[in-house]
Structure formats: C-alpha cells, structure tokens
Motif scaffolding. Structure first.
Motif, PDB file in Angstrom:
ATOM      1  N   PRO A 138       2.929  10.772 -11.558  1.00 24.21           N
ATOM      2  CA  PRO A 138       4.193  10.750 -10.787  1.00 24.21           C
ATOM      3  C   PRO A 138       4.092   9.905  -9.518  1.00 24.21           C
ATOM      4  O   PRO A 138       2.995   9.594  -9.052  1.00 24.21           O
ATOM      5  CB  PRO A 138       4.398  12.225 -10.451  1.00 24.21           C
ATOM      6  N   ARG A 139       5.277   9.644  -8.945  1.00 26.19           N
ATOM      7  CA  ARG A 139       5.345   8.803  -7.753  1.00 26.19           C
ATOM      8  C   ARG A 139       6.090   9.547  -6.648  1.00 26.19           C
ATOM      9  O   ARG A 139       6.974  10.353  -6.908  1.00 26.19           O
ATOM     10  CB  ARG A 139       6.053   7.483  -8.078  1.00 26.19           C
ATOM     11  N   ILE A 140       5.699   9.251  -5.405  1.00 24.57           N
ATOM     12  CA  ILE A 140       6.376   9.825  -4.226  1.00 24.57           C
ATOM     13  C   ILE A 140       6.876   8.662  -3.381  1.00 24.57           C
ATOM     14  O   ILE A 140       6.079   7.829  -2.908  1.00 24.57           O
ATOM     15  CB  ILE A 140       5.409  10.697  -3.393  1.00 24.57           C
ATOM     16  N   LEU A 141       8.231   8.599  -3.211  1.00 23.28           N
ATOM     17  CA  LEU A 141       8.867   7.488  -2.474  1.00 23.28           C
ATOM     18  C   LEU A 141       8.433   6.144  -3.059  1.00 23.28           C
ATOM     19  O   LEU A 141       8.160   5.169  -2.348  1.00 23.28           O
ATOM     20  CB  LEU A 141       8.495   7.558  -0.983  1.00 23.28           C
ATOM     21  N   GLY A 142       8.302   6.129  -4.381  1.00 23.82           N
ATOM     22  CA  GLY A 142       7.966   4.885  -5.069  1.00 23.82           C
ATOM     23  C   GLY A 142       6.490   4.543  -5.053  1.00 23.82           C
ATOM     24  O   GLY A 142       6.097   3.481  -5.570  1.00 23.82           O
ATOM     25  N   ILE A 143       5.633   5.432  -4.481  1.00 27.66           N
ATOM     26  CA  ILE A 143       4.179   5.189  -4.400  1.00 27.66           C
ATOM     27  C   ILE A 143       3.497   6.217  -5.274  1.00 27.66           C
ATOM     28  O   ILE A 143       3.866   7.404  -5.256  1.00 27.66           O
ATOM     29  CB  ILE A 143       3.671   5.298  -2.947  1.00 27.66           C
ATOM     30  N   PRO A 144       2.481   5.827  -6.070  1.00 26.89           N
ATOM     31  CA  PRO A 144       1.767   6.807  -6.890  1.00 26.89           C
ATOM     32  C   PRO A 144       1.238   7.985  -6.054  1.00 26.89           C
ATOM     33  O   PRO A 144       0.676   7.782  -4.971  1.00 26.89           O
ATOM     34  CB  PRO A 144       0.618   5.984  -7.479  1.00 26.89           C
ATOM     35  N   ALA A 145       1.505   9.196  -6.562  1.00 21.88           N
ATOM     36  CA  ALA A 145       1.112  10.419  -5.830  1.00 21.88           C
ATOM     37  C   ALA A 145      -0.385  10.458  -5.533  1.00 21.88           C
ATOM     38  O   ALA A 145      -0.814  10.921  -4.465  1.00 21.88           O
ATOM     39  CB  ALA A 145       1.519  11.651  -6.641  1.00 21.88           C
ATOM     40  N   LEU A 146      -1.214   9.972  -6.452  1.00 25.13           N
ATOM     41  CA  LEU A 146      -2.668   9.972  -6.226  1.00 25.13           C
ATOM     42  C   LEU A 146      -3.052   9.088  -5.046  1.00 25.13           C
ATOM     43  O   LEU A 146      -3.932   9.416  -4.248  1.00 25.13           O
ATOM     44  CB  LEU A 146      -3.394   9.500  -7.491  1.00 25.13           C
ATOM     45  N   GLY A 147      -2.340   7.966  -4.883  1.00 25.40           N
ATOM     46  CA  GLY A 147      -2.585   7.081  -3.740  1.00 25.40           C
ATOM     47  C   GLY A 147      -2.192   7.732  -2.429  1.00 25.40           C
ATOM     48  O   GLY A 147      -2.903   7.634  -1.431  1.00 25.40           O
ATOM     49  N   VAL A 148      -1.034   8.437  -2.454  1.00 32.14           N
ATOM     50  CA  VAL A 148      -0.590   9.155  -1.246  1.00 32.14           C
ATOM     51  C   VAL A 148      -1.616  10.222  -0.849  1.00 32.14           C
ATOM     52  O   VAL A 148      -1.942  10.391   0.337  1.00 32.14           O
ATOM     53  CB  VAL A 148       0.797   9.801  -1.487  1.00 32.14           C
ATOM     54  N   LEU A 149      -2.116  10.936  -1.878  1.00 28.46           N
ATOM     55  CA  LEU A 149      -3.117  11.974  -1.617  1.00 28.46           C
ATOM     56  C   LEU A 149      -4.390  11.387  -0.988  1.00 28.46           C
ATOM     57  O   LEU A 149      -4.988  11.965  -0.072  1.00 28.46           O
ATOM     58  CB  LEU A 149      -3.456  12.686  -2.936  1.00 28.46           C
ATOM     59  N   GLY A 150      -4.811  10.229  -1.486  1.00 32.14           N
ATOM     60  CA  GLY A 150      -5.985   9.554  -0.930  1.00 32.14           C
ATOM     61  C   GLY A 150      -5.785   9.171   0.521  1.00 32.14           C
ATOM     62  O   GLY A 150      -6.663   9.380   1.367  1.00 32.14           O
ATOM     63  N   TYR A 151      -4.577   8.589   0.834  1.00 39.10           N
ATOM     64  CA  TYR A 151      -4.272   8.229   2.233  1.00 39.10           C
ATOM     65  C   TYR A 151      -4.262   9.457   3.135  1.00 39.10           C
ATOM     66  O   TYR A 151      -4.726   9.428   4.280  1.00 39.10           O
ATOM     67  CB  TYR A 151      -2.912   7.520   2.304  1.00 39.10           C
ATOM     68  N   LEU A 152      -3.696  10.569   2.594  1.00 38.62           N
ATOM     69  CA  LEU A 152      -3.610  11.810   3.370  1.00 38.62           C
ATOM     70  C   LEU A 152      -5.007  12.352   3.706  1.00 38.62           C
ATOM     71  O   LEU A 152      -5.290  12.729   4.855  1.00 38.62           O
ATOM     72  CB  LEU A 152      -2.818  12.855   2.568  1.00 38.62           C
ATOM     73  N   PHE A 153      -5.898  12.378   2.706  1.00 38.84           N
ATOM     74  CA  PHE A 153      -7.276  12.834   2.943  1.00 38.84           C
ATOM     75  C   PHE A 153      -7.989  11.937   3.959  1.00 38.84           C
ATOM     76  O   PHE A 153      -8.743  12.418   4.816  1.00 38.84           O
ATOM     77  CB  PHE A 153      -8.065  12.859   1.627  1.00 38.84           C
ATOM     78  N   ALA A 154      -7.758  10.626   3.897  1.00 39.12           N
ATOM     79  CA  ALA A 154      -8.370   9.692   4.848  1.00 39.12           C
ATOM     80  C   ALA A 154      -7.901   9.988   6.266  1.00 39.12           C
ATOM     81  O   ALA A 154      -8.696   9.982   7.227  1.00 39.12           O
ATOM     82  CB  ALA A 154      -8.037   8.258   4.458  1.00 39.12           C
ATOM     83  N   CYS A 155      -6.586  10.269   6.429  1.00 39.36           N
ATOM     84  CA  CYS A 155      -6.045  10.596   7.760  1.00 39.36           C
ATOM     85  C   CYS A 155      -6.646  11.897   8.299  1.00 39.36           C
ATOM     86  O   CYS A 155      -6.979  12.004   9.486  1.00 39.36           O
ATOM     87  CB  CYS A 155      -4.517  10.729   7.685  1.00 39.36           C
ATOM     88  N   ILE A 156      -6.804  12.909   7.395  1.00 39.96           N
ATOM     89  CA  ILE A 156      -7.387  14.199   7.815  1.00 39.96           C
ATOM     90  C   ILE A 156      -8.820  14.005   8.299  1.00 39.96           C
ATOM     91  O   ILE A 156      -9.228  14.563   9.336  1.00 39.96           O
ATOM     92  CB  ILE A 156      -7.327  15.213   6.644  1.00 39.96           C
ATOM     93  N   ILE A 157      -9.597  13.191   7.564  1.00 39.45           N
ATOM     94  CA  ILE A 157     -10.988  12.948   7.953  1.00 39.45           C
ATOM     95  C   ILE A 157     -11.056  12.237   9.305  1.00 39.45           C
ATOM     96  O   ILE A 157     -11.889  12.567  10.164  1.00 39.45           O
ATOM     97  CB  ILE A 157     -11.718  12.133   6.866  1.00 39.45           C
ATOM     98  N   VAL A 158     -10.176  11.251   9.520  1.00 43.70           N
ATOM     99  CA  VAL A 158     -10.157  10.518  10.797  1.00 43.70           C
ATOM    100  C   VAL A 158      -9.828  11.463  11.946  1.00 43.70           C
ATOM    101  O   VAL A 158     -10.480  11.443  13.011  1.00 43.70           O
ATOM    102  CB  VAL A 158      -9.151   9.349  10.735  1.00 43.70           C
TER     103      VAL A 158
END
Length: 519
Positions: free
Chosen positions: A487-507
């Motif tokens: 699936p996609r969120i706002l036209g972006i693959p959900a898995l990619g969004v999840l990866g960006y989110l985890f990266a932000c949490i780690i930072v």
C-alpha cells in the motif's frame, strides 16, 4: 529495639537526611543519638583513607564527655565483676569520677594496702547497648540517599571495623595486656614510664592501675614552673613515638595531651585502650616509602603503596603513579624540617582514597596518632619537626639492622642470575627472530583507560552505529519510494514512510541522549 529504631528514625527525619548528609549534619546526628554513637563517630574519624577529609575533621570535634553513672551503678559493676564486695579490695573509692566517657569512667581510689590507684569502670550494659545499636545502624545505612557520601564509602565495612575497635576498647583485659607489652618494650628507655598495673584486681569490666600525679604534657606554664625544658620534652616525646612505630611496631594510637603526662622527669603514657600494631612487612614498607620520598623515587613509593594497600576493585597503576608524582613534586624539593607531617599524611590519605585504596587498620591508627602528635608539638615546642627526628631514627635503625653478610649474599645471587641470563640472551633473541619470520610472534597488551575515556569511547561507538542505521534506513527507504509497491500513503510506499519514520526516531533519540550525557 523497636523504640530505639523509632528514636533513630525521628532524629534522621529531624535533620532531613533525604536532602543529603553534610559533615556538620553527620556530627550533630551522632551527637544527638548519644554516647554509643559519639564513640563510633570518634572511631570513624580515624578512617581518612575511606571517609572524605572534611567528614573526618568534623567527627574529630565530637566530645566524649558524658553524664557519669551514678555511684550505685559503679559499685554494682565492680561487685558483679569481682563476685564479692569492692570493700574487700579498696579502702575507699571517690564517688565523684575523675572523668566519664562513652564506654567507661574513672574514679580515684585507695587499696587496702594504702596505695593510691585509679579504677576504670565500664558502663553498665554498654556492650549489649552498642551491639543492638550496631545492628540498627546497619539497617539505617540503607536510608542514606545516593546524593550523599554513600556512593564513595562502604558504610557496612566501616561499621564492622568500628565495632571491632569498640569491642577491643571494652575488653579491659586486652588493655591490661597492652600496658604490660608497652612497659616491656620501653623498659630500657630511661625517660619513659607507664602506670603500674594491678593485674590481680583487673577484670574484663574493671581496670586498676597506679594513680599518676603529674603535669599534663601541654601544661606549658606548669612545666616551665617545675623547671622542665619544653624543647627537650618535645624531642623525647617524638623520638619515643617514632621508636614505638619503627622498632616495636606497637604504638599508642591516641596520644592526645590527656593521655600523656610528665612526672619525675619521665614521660608517662596512659590509657592503652586504643593501640596500633604494624607487622614486620608493614614496617619495612614504611621504611621503603620514607626512603622513596627522600630519593624522589616515585616507583619505590608506588611499590610500597601497592604492597600495603587493599584495593577496592582493579588498581589503576597509571593514575596512582600520577597522583604520587604530584604529591612528591610538592614535597620533594622541601627540606626535611619544612614538611608538615599532619598535612602530608592527610594529602597521602586523599591519594589513597581517590585511588580506592583501603589502608590496613594499623596505618589509619598511625595517621591519626601522627596528626595528634603534630598538634601537641605545635603547642609545646613548635620548632621541633617530626620528620627530621623520624629520618634520624630510620638511619639508626638501618645501620643497626644492616646485615652485611646477608646483603653480600643477596648481591652475589643477583650478579649470578644476571650473568646467567646474559649468556642466554643471544639464544633468546634468536628464538624471537625465528618466531617472527614464521609469523608466530604474539604480543600481549594490557591496556587501561580512565573512566572518562571509556565513557567517551562508548558514546562515540554508539553514535557511529546509530548513524549507520540512519544511513541504511534512508537509502533503503529512498529506493523503495522509486517503486510501485503498495500500500501507499500520500502516494508514497508505506514501507518507505516507515523507514523514514524510524530514521527520524533514531536521530531524535541520539540528540536527546547526547544532551542528557553532557549534563
């Protein structure tokens, strides 16, 4: 016991122990808890190798003068100890005590034979009281908050040692033995005396000794009026004390003015309840340390400390060497007569404490004794320096005990071993080169890092690992975003969004952790 525990808890609450334990607050708490705790505080003040300097100095202010026992209790203790009436031994006992302390009180008396004596009587039930209080103190230690000195002091260990010392003081038979041993050690010293002990009238709770009518060693006016030379008294006082330490290894651990007096041209040592003892090995290491100071040999001093001390944890030899070097750089350039023993001992104990080195009980007693000696000297003969007298005594001892034959034999063995190893050296070098050529050479390194450096390296490695995780997540998420994955969120693959989110949490976690660790 419950009522005593409630009383202790009330005192601790009164001084708001939860807000920390300052030196003054600690002294006031012990003072308010009564005679038992005053005595324990006095014993604790000996431990400048464990307790911070400011706590030891504050505890030394504790006064042991307490309300005396009623004379009826004194009679009861003597009668119970003798198992018959004291009147069968004594013609009379003064009802008013000469002095009353936390463990015992002293009365002047006259024997049936007419001899003037002093009777030291232990407080009724003091052993049972102190035993219960010690058990409660072990429980109370758990109430000491981490923001106080609890983190740097093992209170349970200190309490155990204090109890051992207190038990020794409460055993008057041991004090009687100390008097006899001290008298034997000094029988050839013309200017030293000890009170005569009446062993036949001495028990665990009652001690009978000769009454000494003399002048207290710090009574300058009285001594001068009696025709004494204060410089001579001070010099002999120190010389005898150094002899006790270096030659006998058995010394008075509480040489304050109340325990030393002058009578008939002799220095009379009294109250042998607290004595220090050093083994032959301890005495040798003390001599090595003194020679190391004289020669500015830091390694020699470090070896002596390592041999004597009991390390709480893994010793950091580099830090110990550095601290001793700083201490020696301060005192090494001074003449012997310029060194203040009391200050030097305090600074040496600070070095021991900072390196988590616990000194044997005899050394803590010696440090306290030397400090008290320095105080007496400063009062009666300030021109005399203990270090000069100690150095002279050490030289005499070295020449007296120098075993020329033994040293020659030892040197011969060393020369033989060195010559034997020199012969084997070419063969050993050849083996090393052969192993190197075959790739079999191994080198063992034992690396020590300071706690601060260890924490810095830990943070550095953690941040690098976190950075690699963020980089991996960003790259992989960016690759996923270029695909048609659903699936996609706002036209972006959900898995990619999840990866960006985890990266932000780690930072965010890394940034917050960084600021917390800086505090």
């Amino acid at each position: 016991m419950n009522s005593r525990l409630r009383e202790m808890t009330a005192v601790l609450k009164k001084y708001k122990l939860g807000h920390g334990l300052t030196p003054e607050k600690f002294r006031l708490i012990l003072q308010e808890l009564g005679p038992t705790y005053i005595k324990l505080g006095q014993i604790m003040s000996l431990h400048s190798d464990i307790l911070p300097k400011e706590y030891c100095e504050e505890l030394m202010k504790l006064c042991s003068d307490v309300e005396p026992m009623p004379f009826e209790q004194v009679e009861a203790v003597i009668n119970d100890s003798y198992r018959y009436s004291w009147k069968e031994v004594f013609e009379s006992i003064d009802e008013k005590p000469l002095g009353a302390a936390s463990i015992a009180q002293v009365h002047r008396a006259r024997l049936k034979s007419g001899e003037q004596v002093v009777v030291k009587v232990q407080r009724k039930g003091i052993h049972e009281i102190m035993s219960k209080d010690m058990a409660l103190l072990h429980k109370a230690v758990k109430l000491v908050p981490p923001i106080s000195i609890k983190g740097i002091v093992d209170f349970d260990m200190v309490l155990d040692e204090m109890w051992a010392v207190a038990q020794e003081e409460m055993n008057f038979m041991l004090e009687a033995s100390n008097m006899e041993e001290f008298s034997r050690n000094n029988r050839d010293v013309a200017f030293v005396a000890t009170p005569k002990l009446f062993r036949q009238y001495t028990t665990t709770h009652v001690l009978v000794m000769e009454y000494i009518k003399g002048l207290q060693i710090d009574d300058k006016e009285g001594l001068l009026k009696a025709g004494y030379d204060l410089e001579e008294i001070g010099s002999k006082f120190v010389d005898n004390y150094i002899r006790q330490v270096i030659e006998d290894g058995f010394f008075h651990a509480d040489p304050h003015p109340g325990n030393v007096c002058i009578r008939d041209g002799k220095i009379v040592w009294m109250d042998m309840g607290m004595m220090g003892r050093l083994s032959e090995r301890d005495k040798k290491q003390i001599s090595n340390a003194v020679y190391g100071i004289a020669l500015n040999d830091i390694g020699m001093i470090e070896d002596a400390v390592l041999a004597i001390g009991d390390f709480r944890g893994e010793p950091d030899s580099a830090k110990l060497y550095k601290d001793i070097k700083m201490l020696i750089s301060k005192y090494g350039s001074l003449d012997m007569g310029q060194i203040d023993v009391a200050v030097f001992m305090q600074e040496l104990m600070e070095v021991m404490k900072n390196n988590r080195v616990a000194m044997p009980h005899g050394f803590t007693m010696l440090a306290r004794g030397l400090t008290q000696m320095e105080g007496v000297l400063a009062d009666i003969s300030p021109n005399i320096n203990m270090v000069e007298i100690a150095a002279a005594r050490l030289k005499q001892e070295m020449f007296r005990n120098f075993d020329f034959k033994g040293e020659l034999k030892k040197a011969g063995k060393t020369v033989y071993k060195s010559a034997h190893r020199m012969v084997e050296l070419p063969e050993q070098l050849s083996k090393i080169l052969e192993e190197y050529q075959r790739g079999q050479t191994r080198i063992n390194l034992d690396m020590h890092a300071s706690d601060e450096l260890s924490r810095l390296l830990h943070r550095l490695v953690r941040n690098i690992v976190m950075g690699l995780w963020v980089m991996a997540l960003l790259i992989s998420s960016s690759i996923v975003c270029t695909t048609d994955m659903k699936p996609r969120i706002l036209g972006i693959p959900a898995l990619g969004v999840l990866g960006y989110l985890f990266a932000c949490i780690i930072v965010l976690y890394t940034i917050i952790k960084h600021f917390i660790s800086r505090r």
